[in-house]
Enzyme design. Structure first.
Site, mmCIF file in Angstrom:
data_model
loop_
_atom_site.group_PDB
_atom_site.id
_atom_site.type_symbol
_atom_site.label_atom_id
_atom_site.label_comp_id
_atom_site.label_asym_id
_atom_site.label_seq_id
_atom_site.Cartn_x
_atom_site.Cartn_y
_atom_site.Cartn_z
ATOM 1 N N HIS A 22 59.958 53.522 97.183
ATOM 2 C CA HIS A 22 60.904 53.818 98.260
ATOM 3 C C HIS A 22 61.715 55.072 97.953
ATOM 4 O O HIS A 22 61.820 55.517 96.803
ATOM 5 C CB HIS A 22 61.845 52.633 98.488
ATOM 6 C CG HIS A 22 62.675 52.311 97.275
ATOM 7 N ND1 HIS A 22 63.795 53.025 96.917
ATOM 8 C CD2 HIS A 22 62.533 51.346 96.337
ATOM 9 C CE1 HIS A 22 64.316 52.518 95.813
ATOM 10 N NE2 HIS A 22 63.563 51.498 95.444
ATOM 11 N N GLU A 95 61.276 43.888 94.202
ATOM 12 C CA GLU A 95 61.692 44.308 92.863
ATOM 13 C C GLU A 95 62.087 43.105 92.012
ATOM 14 O O GLU A 95 62.334 42.001 92.526
ATOM 15 C CB GLU A 95 62.858 45.302 92.974
ATOM 16 C CG GLU A 95 63.377 45.896 91.657
ATOM 17 C CD GLU A 95 62.303 46.587 90.820
ATOM 18 O OE1 GLU A 95 61.462 45.872 90.241
ATOM 19 O OE2 GLU A 95 62.334 47.826 90.725
#
Length: 215
Positions: A22, A95
């Site tokens: 990202h 994550e």
């Protein structure tokens, strides 16, 4: 047909995964542990995602899969806008849960939890307080990868994820030990590419590619 290196012994066509981290967030700027925190992209992060999308537009992507967190979905949506593909979320690519260390810097954690951090750095089975071990991350990321690869021989799949899941996939492709994660640097909005063959071998094509951010 994608050109193959003969020494792999692989048969057939691979599934090609293009792995995109990202774009920039406030927490990445401050170098803070950002696991389950749902931080959005900064303006710079949106621009980075748009640059990655422009790079990926002619890549022949067949599907976009993203971690469900806001920063990855926002990044994936930039690619969706130029390809016309929907974004499918996959929880397995989120994550690491850093538990009590969430939102802190490495230095802050080392000061407050010196023995716990030492153990965490030495053993992938050790988790941060109230968090998730790298071994557990590896299990869920591997399971998510199997789901993504199933029935997609010959396709190119974009996976938009985070530092630890992407490094985990790279380590798996290289048959590298868990400690290898600490030897890799991955920039925001960087691309990696891995070929996965049905008969076992994987080929790392590129790592931490940020050419699209150079302009």
């Amino acid at each position: 047909m994608r050109a193959r290196t003969a020494w792999t012994g692989a048969q057939g066509e691979p599934v090609v995964t293009m792995l995109l981290r990202h774009g920039q967030t406030p927490m990445s700027v401050q170098k803070r542990y950002a696991g389950r925190s749902d931080a959005p992209l900064t303006d710079a992060g949106v621009a980075q995602a748009a640059a990655a999308a422009k790079r990926l537009a002619p890549a022949g992507i067949d599907a976009i899969v993203a971690s469900p967190l806001q920063r990855t979905v926002q990044t994936a949506e930039q690619v969706a806008a130029v390809t016309g593909l929907p974004v499918v979320t996959e929880d397995g690519f989120r994550e690491t849960d850093f538990g009590a260390w969430e939102g802190l810097t490495f230095a802050e954690v080392r000061e407050r939890w010196p023995s716990e951090m030492k153990a965490w750095l030495a053993d992938p089975e050790v988790a941060p307080p109230c968090g998730e071990s790298f071994a557990a991350v590896s299990e869920r990321v591997s399971a998510a990868l199997r789901r993504v690869l199933a029935g997609r021989t010959g396709q190119r799949i974009l996976i938009v994820s985070h530092v630890t899941p992407i490094k985990t996939l790279v380590a798996a492709a290289l048959l590298a030990p868990p400690a290898a994660l600490f030897r890799m640097h991955l920039d925001v909005a960087a691309l990696c590419e891995i070929d996965w063959y049905a008969d076992g071998p994987a080929v790392l094509r590129s790592y931490n590619d940020t050419a699209h951010l150079a302009s």
